[in-house]
Scaffold this motif. Structure first.
Motif, PDB file in Angstrom:
ATOM      1  N   VAL A 164     -18.272  -3.320  -5.645  1.00  0.00           N
ATOM      2  CA  VAL A 164     -17.198  -2.403  -6.025  1.00  0.00           C
ATOM      3  C   VAL A 164     -17.580  -0.962  -5.663  1.00  0.00           C
ATOM      4  CG1 VAL A 164     -15.897  -1.468  -7.965  1.00  0.00           C
ATOM      5  CG2 VAL A 164     -16.297  -3.921  -7.817  1.00  0.00           C
ATOM      6  N   MET A 165     -18.829  -0.582  -5.874  1.00  0.00           N
ATOM      7  CA  MET A 165     -19.242   0.790  -5.545  1.00  0.00           C
ATOM      8  C   MET A 165     -19.207   1.042  -4.038  1.00  0.00           C
ATOM      9  SD  MET A 165     -22.056   2.100  -8.281  1.00  0.00           S
ATOM     10  CE  MET A 165     -23.240   0.787  -8.081  1.00  0.00           C
ATOM     11  N   ASP A 167     -14.566  -7.211   3.150  1.00  0.00           N
ATOM     12  CA  ASP A 167     -14.254  -8.418   2.381  1.00  0.00           C
ATOM     13  C   ASP A 167     -14.516  -9.675   3.195  1.00  0.00           C
ATOM     14  OD1 ASP A 167     -13.545  -7.977  -0.257  1.00  0.00           O
ATOM     15  OD2 ASP A 167     -11.542  -7.274   0.260  1.00  0.00           O
ATOM     16  N   PRO A 169      -6.855   6.445  -1.913  1.00  0.00           N
ATOM     17  CA  PRO A 169      -6.109   6.049  -3.116  1.00  0.00           C
ATOM     18  C   PRO A 169      -6.790   6.500  -4.408  1.00  0.00           C
ATOM     19  CG  PRO A 169      -6.460   4.164  -1.653  1.00  0.00           C
ATOM     20  CD  PRO A 169      -7.287   5.296  -1.113  1.00  0.00           C
ATOM     21  N   GLU A 170      -8.099   6.684  -4.389  1.00  0.00           N
ATOM     22  CA  GLU A 170      -8.825   7.229  -5.535  1.00  0.00           C
ATOM     23  C   GLU A 170      -9.794   8.295  -5.026  1.00  0.00           C
ATOM     24  OE1 GLU A 170      -8.380   6.642  -8.686  1.00  0.00           O
ATOM     25  OE2 GLU A 170      -7.050   4.900  -8.543  1.00  0.00           O
ATOM     26  N   LEU A 194     -13.048   3.664   0.332  1.00  0.00           N
ATOM     27  CA  LEU A 194     -11.661   4.075   0.038  1.00  0.00           C
ATOM     28  C   LEU A 194     -11.559   5.519  -0.428  1.00  0.00           C
ATOM     29  CD1 LEU A 194     -10.617   4.194  -3.172  1.00  0.00           C
ATOM     30  CD2 LEU A 194     -10.749   1.746  -2.979  1.00  0.00           C
ATOM     31  N   LYS A 227     -17.232  -0.555  -1.755  1.00  0.00           N
ATOM     32  CA  LYS A 227     -15.833  -0.437  -1.326  1.00  0.00           C
ATOM     33  C   LYS A 227     -15.242   0.891  -1.801  1.00  0.00           C
ATOM     34  CE  LYS A 227     -14.594  -5.347  -1.544  1.00  0.00           C
ATOM     35  NZ  LYS A 227     -13.711  -6.252  -2.320  1.00  0.00           N
ATOM     36  N   HIS A 228     -15.624   1.311  -3.004  1.00  0.00           N
ATOM     37  CA  HIS A 228     -15.127   2.590  -3.512  1.00  0.00           C
ATOM     38  C   HIS A 228     -15.509   3.724  -2.567  1.00  0.00           C
ATOM     39  CE1 HIS A 228     -14.099   5.839  -6.202  1.00  0.00           C
ATOM     40  NE2 HIS A 228     -15.322   6.307  -6.106  1.00  0.00           N
ATOM     41  N   LEU A 256      -1.399   0.212   8.064  1.00  0.00           N
ATOM     42  CA  LEU A 256      -2.406  -0.105   7.046  1.00  0.00           C
ATOM     43  C   LEU A 256      -3.499   0.952   6.897  1.00  0.00           C
ATOM     44  CD1 LEU A 256      -2.877  -3.967   7.372  1.00  0.00           C
ATOM     45  CD2 LEU A 256      -1.236  -2.677   6.014  1.00  0.00           C
ATOM     46  N   ASN A 257      -3.755   1.774   7.949  1.00  0.00           N
ATOM     47  CA  ASN A 257      -4.730   2.840   7.782  1.00  0.00           C
ATOM     48  C   ASN A 257      -6.159   2.286   7.857  1.00  0.00           C
ATOM     49  OD1 ASN A 257      -6.498   4.698   6.247  1.00  0.00           O
ATOM     50  ND2 ASN A 257      -4.610   5.837   5.911  1.00  0.00           N
ATOM     51  N   GLY A 263      -1.231   8.207  -4.410  1.00  0.00           N
ATOM     52  CA  GLY A 263      -2.187   7.126  -4.243  1.00  0.00           C
ATOM     53  C   GLY A 263      -1.892   6.142  -3.135  1.00  0.00           C
ATOM     54  N   ILE A 323     -11.829  -1.984   4.357  1.00  0.00           N
ATOM     55  CA  ILE A 323     -12.131  -2.797   3.179  1.00  0.00           C
ATOM     56  C   ILE A 323     -11.876  -4.270   3.467  1.00  0.00           C
ATOM     57  CG2 ILE A 323     -11.296  -3.288   0.837  1.00  0.00           C
ATOM     58  CD1 ILE A 323     -11.252  -0.272   0.384  1.00  0.00           C
ATOM     59  N   GLU A 324     -10.809  -4.553   4.212  1.00  0.00           N
ATOM     60  CA  GLU A 324     -10.575  -5.952   4.607  1.00  0.00           C
ATOM     61  C   GLU A 324     -11.732  -6.505   5.436  1.00  0.00           C
ATOM     62  OE1 GLU A 324      -5.705  -6.251   4.776  1.00  0.00           O
ATOM     63  OE2 GLU A 324      -6.787  -5.824   6.620  1.00  0.00           O
ATOM     64  N   LEU A 347       0.810  -1.226   0.000  1.00  0.00           N
ATOM     65  CA  LEU A 347       0.000   0.000   0.000  1.00  0.00           C
ATOM     66  C   LEU A 347       0.838   1.269   0.000  1.00  0.00           C
ATOM     67  CD1 LEU A 347      -0.449   1.719   2.869  1.00  0.00           C
ATOM     68  CD2 LEU A 347      -1.784  -0.272   3.472  1.00  0.00           C
ATOM     69  N   GLY A 404      -2.828  -0.102  12.586  1.00  0.00           N
ATOM     70  CA  GLY A 404      -3.441   1.163  12.172  1.00  0.00           C
ATOM     71  C   GLY A 404      -2.455   2.079  11.479  1.00  0.00           C
ATOM     72  N   VAL A 413      -7.902   0.908   4.486  1.00  0.00           N
ATOM     73  CA  VAL A 413      -7.588  -0.442   4.016  1.00  0.00           C
ATOM     74  C   VAL A 413      -8.136  -1.487   4.980  1.00  0.00           C
ATOM     75  CG1 VAL A 413      -5.687  -2.046   3.604  1.00  0.00           C
ATOM     76  CG2 VAL A 413      -5.625   0.255   2.619  1.00  0.00           C
TER      77      VAL A 413
END
Lengths: 317, 317, 317, 317, 317, 317
Positions: B244-245, B229, B262-263, B251, B247-248, B218-219, A260, B225-226, A251, B215, B222
């Motif tokens: 996907v939307m 998942d 990241p995005e 993030l 999780k987006h 990995l922040n 990013g 999201i894990e 990451l 923390g 992230v």
């Protein structure tokens, strides 16, 4: 199969070969009759073309995105080449070789993969070895990993580019770990191996190289961590500290939040990974840029992203 | 249990209560004898203290990080209060109430959680409903989610802060989704609910609020999201596009790469989530900052992170 | 009146309608004769046209900027439509309807204004109420406020856009003030109402939407404060503190100096105003951008200002 | 000579050794008598001291900047050590060993220099070889080059640091040139060797490490190019293109204008030089920072310049 | 010699004059015959041209970069002028006047140089006077200094531009030194005189204005310091402090690292030099930009580098 | 009246004079008795003091912010001076001279104002002349304009600083307008005169220099435009174009949005005004900074805002 590529085009050539029909537009001549403007492409570039005869019939048989069999001759028009097309027919995707239409690494994919296997087999740390093995055991992953590009435009933007970049990174990681004492060599190699695996899902690369929806919304950094998590779920007792440091390398490998990475590199291994990624992506990206430029000029044209001209030197003339 | 808090201290008070021994330093007087400088804390603040008598014996019985039972009196020294400690003894963590030592939300945790359950139960989209339910069914998660802070310093930096922030966000999401037509309300509410769940692992908050190693490396983006998942792996046929939307949204909720996403947000729902997060974190953070400042001054002191003074207004005097 | 709009054009159409003559250029054919290239526009877009016959006579009768009555037919030329114009005559601005030539809000202006009046009439704070009334009593202001756009390109870039944006903002202000306790609701609503009034003078919007000289040199923030000052000069004993906080909301509503606010928001109400302005301008701007894109594509093209593609989602297909 | 270093200090020690008198301040006790506060330093750190007796006489004999012979004992005062000084006398710079007072590389300077000579002797390109030889023939340069630091604080901030950094860089240059084909290896090695030579004049490093006036006004990049120019003036017919590319490597090695390079790297060799400089300076700087931190903590304190905590890992505990 | 300039072109003109052949491209008409597209330029601009007859013969006689004698007539084609060329022959560089083909200062070079000599002769500081004299004694330098441009596009981008800019700077330096007491006037004047001398080598300006390889790799700041060093090597006992402050002015005159100065201005004289350079370059650059724009418009078009439109004012209409 | 200033303090002095009581804190000695720590200030600096006797009585008679009459003597304590106060009594603001307590321009205010009147009386443009006269006719404005500072810390941060800065700016404006042809001299002078008038309201400067609430919320740029508007409302038929260009100069004089200008300079006169403001504020700010530093050091300490050390040069030693 395909013998004639766009990069080799010369005025006067007669062409009888297959291209991708990238664009197609009907237009009208002043005399009221239609003609057809098209753009054709293969792995080496694109060319404009025009159909003057049997326009409606030819146009009805093809759609943009098709592979088309072209017969015609090359003219110059307004300082560029133009194909005057006599005949254009759709042909099946079955008979074509994708590598004719997508740019591909100039190196041998299987031998690169063999070298990568060899270096990564030197990893001795037990759980990192298990994790790497889990990836190599995943046939689907290996297939995609061997063909994925490492970029759409920036660097290693061709079939096999991800493998080529990863092999180079793993080899640099080995050299730098040897240069400095006290580096966790196995961790650095594992990080180099896995840092960009998310690109196997960030891009589509069957008939063209472009971002997937998942790639645009989640980014290869997050996808890569998900892929590692999936493999980790099959490995019992993976040490927490190792797991966190490895994911941190993935990451943080872009080095800065602006580029990013949600966190900047906070371990020595992550710091090194970031810089060898910078070296390898820039050396490849700049050289590819240089290679596409006029070989008689010592300077390249302006590189918009890097915001400079590059100097190839008089030695190259 | 604990009745005396640092915020209420007055010169002349006699103290007989429990504190955290944050720091401890032996020093030497000019006459060659030792004395002990200490820092004590509870949920309301910190205070310096000094031990002049039985120094070696007292010092040997306590370590920094311990809960200590203090007896002594309050003086003023160099424009600050100072505890002159007569006695200090370690006491067991069993007999103390953590909420005395960590700042805690001023609102009722259970009733906030009830309200959150009610709003999220209004989600009708089948798979989002399943996902939310998977989180509510996870007792361990619920326990942590109810107590975690939403920050170390910035905003909602107290026990229950994550729940308070999430409830406010979900409620704002509902209002904004109602304001504009054509928003995917269920997706927006699910995103608001899950956007910060990674903070349950980004922080430790048992005896102090601080970042965990996971923390920092990995922040919470992230980690969040894990966590999603992990729950998704138990839900069959979750639609790819929805996944996907969602999780987006997690993030991209910091809005810009510079702030750790990241995005950037690329859907309307993600754009809205980012701004309501800005509103809720700023309103809470600025108000907490104002509340700690001199109530007789119309202006706060300088806020280093936001780089300005804030105006509380003459109406507040 | 006008029945045929550029957005509806199809090859083969015959046209007999009014357009704005945006550009006009005489050119020379290889045979030495002149022809005339023109660009025509209405509220839905622009189209190129050409005059082959009676060129000098047609050209002499029209100037760029005129409304012109066109008769001609639609061809395709170089992958775009082209009007082959048989006749083109100037027509008087009196007979045309400006709303045919400028993009206009899709909502009803009068009913939006009614709703705005109703919400602002709920303001109870005496002097804010007087100030708002002073604006509603100014017929000239009301006329301009109802028709002004809120942008040239970015968001609400159409006739009635300022009113539409202001109504949405005032309504959001009400919702957020209700969400949090302790907000000065009347101040927030007054700020939302007045934050962009300078745009009535920053733009011209009679026949085209563009910046005025005053708008480019002074910016709507400064013009807005001048407009408030002018009304304040007619209200005796307006409280100094209220006046300063209200003007502060106008000048800080862009949030950062980089975005044109001479000071960042320093009160809770100013902080909230900035974020709801972000939400409303982005939601409108992104949705308008999405609406202009190919409805069959899940992704928009690249948005230069926001520096990303937006995802409309597969649900929209 | 000097046997007692500040880093080894313990309460109760009796000291009889030489230090640099960094600061000296006369002060007055409440009883009206003077006392003397001093700061002493050696290569391992600094310590506060106090003189209670014979104050005026002791004070008159020493000036700040002197080497002083100290006799006294170590107390703890306000959580830090304090020297209670019985006697303090100036001593001549002749009898002291500068390396006792400045931090020095832990590696052997002569053997590092031997290795550097060996690698640079492998350069075959005629004029680069001549240029390198010109530097090695300059006894004054070699003397300074062997002792100069590579920084005041950031990295290799000790006597011999420039040599240590340069040797590491030249060795990395060799490895990277071998990794990629088509690199001008000799040019890259010459650039690595010369990139920081301006630091021999940017810093003073006889009794303390600090910037010189020339260093602050001209920067080691410009000084380095001047030094190369001076040597080039003694080499006939040095090829223009090689000269310009070599100087370009020196001036662009900081990578970006923001970091002090007047131009960014525009040749492959300059791009590589920039990144291996990043690696070597960061690895050294971060490790030195880690080494000074509490060995029992997995995380370092906050690094102000790099704006993060670094993780040493649990393996180091 | 040359009487007809591109800026004066009108449709219908017959041309019989010399131009630079900037580009040349053979193309093919639909009937299969070749024609020749060319671009011609002189100091006032560029024009497209076409050769329909004797194409192969004409084409064989000229290369891009040649001076060519053109005979032909001016048409309009697609809203631009086009030269229909009857005859085109190469002509020798000997017979042409370079100032016809490069834009040139509108002021008299010799009289500007006289004024510059006069002001700089007022410098009394001994060694600065010697240094200035060393430059004036260098005939080659003086020749280049009188003709060099001060930019490729930004400001004073014409033959004689460096001299014009330098004269203006020296004169401003004198005024500002007189305005404030305590400025080292001679140092400021010497700095103003020498700050941009590196531009004599950064650009080539014989037949076109463009960067040299040395200019792109080393930048005029570094080249300028090298040129000063070369002159200093001929002056015995030049005071170190003066030398360092003078070079510092050259290297810091861009004001910030972001703009290419390795160090920011650190003396009062360097601070002033930076700002008068800003004034003179912006005033010249903006005025030249304004002069090229439509004189009937109060606003210029958008200036990409300065990121704004400029207002010429209604007074200019 | 006041004869003894803090800057002149020496150990052993006996003091009998008036100061501002900036801070006051009761504290407790180890023996249980109270003592009083205070901070005193005048225009030359601040000093710590202590009251050992009659503590409660003395403390009851004074509040922080009072002018106090002090009797006591000067000691040294911990490397700084300390006042041992025998007596401290509040004294009325009537008997004190504010200029003893605030730093004041070293130049004569009335003669500066005379010079300013003279230069501005040379403005011939009718309406600009009327506007300037309107300000000079406003007695209240003139009184504040003569005493206001131009900054709290940055530059001209003393009584009379605004006048001193404005006079210098108007004089520079005249010089630069004379240097370049075609500048609207009167507009430039009017802009220079009025660019900072908002500072008369942005700061309070009666007993201390600090921001007002209006200053912090509205900024001197916006306040300045309001002040111009107020005067303009009394001038009939002021030309719109002139008005807009003049206000534009005020609002754009910080040069960039990042520095608080809502628009960047878009006229030649506004561009020049921005740069001469940069010169005058930096020259004054840097020189004041240099003047406060050790006169024996060639370098200043680090300037936090400008992020560099400044070089005063060896000539100053």
């Amino acid at each position: 199969m395909k013998k004639y590529f766009i990069t080799d085009i010369k005025a006067g050539d007669f062409i009888d070969d297959i291209f991708v029909l990238s664009e197609k537009n009907l237009a009208q001549k002043k005399d009221g009759n239609n003609f057809l403007n098209v753009t054709l492409s293969d792995k080496t570039g694109t060319i404009k073309g025009v159909v003057w005869d049997n326009v409606d019939q030819v146009s009805a048989g093809v759609s943009s995105g098709d592979f088309v069999h072209i017969r015609g001759s090359v003219n110059e028009y307004r300082e560029a080449f133009q194909l005057v097309i006599k005949n254009m027919e759709k042909c099946s995707a079955d008979v074509i070789n994708p590598s004719d239409f997508l740019p591909t690494t100039s190196r041998d994919i299987e031998s690169m993969f063999e070298r990568l296997l060899k270096i990564t087999s030197s990893v001795k740390t037990v759980y990192l070895k298990k994790l790497i093995q889990a990836f190599w055991n995943d046939k689907e992953f290996v297939r995609e990993f061997k063909t994925a590009p490492a970029g759409k435009k920036m660097h290693h933007a061709y079939i096999g580019g991800l493998l080529e970049h990863t092999l180079s990174m793993v080899s640099l990681a080995e050299k730098v770990a040897g240069h400095y004492g006290g580096i966790d060599r196995d961790l650095l190699i594992a990080g180099a191996l896995l840092h960009d695996i998310g690109k196997t899902k960030e891009f589509e690369y069957q008939f063209r190289i472009d971002y997937t929806t998942r790639g645009r919304l989640l980014n290869h950094i997050v996808i890569g961590i998900e892929m590692v998590d999936e493999k980790l779920s099959g490995i019992k007792d993976f040490p927490e500290d190792q797991m966190v440091m490895l994911k941190h390398m993935i990451l943080s490998h872009h080095g800065m939040r602006e580029f990013g990475s949600p966190e900047p590199p906070k371990t020595i291994e992550a710091v090194i990974l970031n810089y060898i990624d910078e070296i390898d992506s820039k050396v490849n990206g700049i050289r590819d840029f240089m290679a596409k430029e006029d070989p008689n000029e010592p300077w390249t044209s302006y590189h918009r992203l890097y915001e400079r001209h590059f100097y190839k030197g008089k030695k190259n003339q």
